[in-house]
Design a protein around this motif. Sequence first.
Motif, PDB file in Angstrom:
ATOM      1  N   LYS A 101       0.627  -0.932   0.619  1.00  0.00           N
ATOM      2  CA  LYS A 101       0.028  -0.204   0.082  1.00  0.00           C
ATOM      3  C   LYS A 101       1.001   1.222   0.383  1.00  0.00           C
ATOM      4  N   ASN A 102       0.070   1.937  -0.781  1.00  0.00           N
ATOM      5  CA  ASN A 102       1.132   3.368  -0.679  1.00  0.00           C
ATOM      6  C   ASN A 102       0.059   4.381  -1.037  1.00  0.00           C
ATOM      7  N   ASN A 103      -0.196   5.156   0.458  1.00  0.00           N
ATOM      8  CA  ASN A 103      -1.250   6.553  -0.002  1.00  0.00           C
ATOM      9  C   ASN A 103      -2.728   5.721  -0.264  1.00  0.00           C
ATOM     10  N   HIS A 104      -3.085   5.524  -2.227  1.00  0.00           N
ATOM     11  CA  HIS A 104      -4.333   5.334  -2.506  1.00  0.00           C
ATOM     12  C   HIS A 104      -4.056   4.581  -3.198  1.00  0.00           C
ATOM     13  N   ARG A 113      -3.522   0.734  -3.810  1.00  0.00           N
ATOM     14  CA  ARG A 113      -3.044  -0.901  -3.039  1.00  0.00           C
ATOM     15  C   ARG A 113      -2.699  -1.784  -4.242  1.00  0.00           C
ATOM     16  N   HIS A 123      -9.953   6.900  -4.519  1.00  0.00           N
ATOM     17  CA  HIS A 123      -9.643   8.996  -5.098  1.00  0.00           C
ATOM     18  C   HIS A 123      -9.369   8.775  -7.418  1.00  0.00           C
ATOM     19  N   ILE A 157      -6.190  10.842  -8.410  1.00  0.00           N
ATOM     20  CA  ILE A 157      -4.482   9.668  -9.188  1.00  0.00           C
ATOM     21  C   ILE A 157      -4.908  10.295 -10.631  1.00  0.00           C
ATOM     22  N   TYR A 171       2.022   2.037 -12.325  1.00  0.00           N
ATOM     23  CA  TYR A 171       1.813   1.943 -10.857  1.00  0.00           C
ATOM     24  C   TYR A 171       2.213   0.324 -10.448  1.00  0.00           C
ATOM     25  N   TYR A 203       4.431  -0.406  -7.717  1.00  0.00           N
ATOM     26  CA  TYR A 203       4.706  -0.694  -6.508  1.00  0.00           C
ATOM     27  C   TYR A 203       4.260  -2.438  -6.844  1.00  0.00           C
TER      28      TYR A 203
END
Length: 94
Positions: A43-46, A48, A65, A69, A89, A93
Amino acid sequence: MEKTNFKNLIKSWYISYNPYSDLFQIYDGVAFETPKEKLIEKKNNHVRILIDKNSLLPILLEIDHAYDILGTDINSLPKSDIINLVMPYIQKYG
């Protein structure tokens, strides 16, 4: 896995976007069937992402969001454009 091979794999994934909650998901069909103990969650901010521990491949990307984003209306894009939009993304991630 190479970027082009993964991009071909992700073409069969499902896309879900709820404009009311602004939650976007792109996932492999096994994402919700795989037991939690066989997954790695990042996870990182918004953002996953769920990664299968055996293959070390992402099986789900979730963005809360999403409009803020990603900066676009997901419902107006074809699947190929959505894949191109979320690949950075997944790479970052996953």
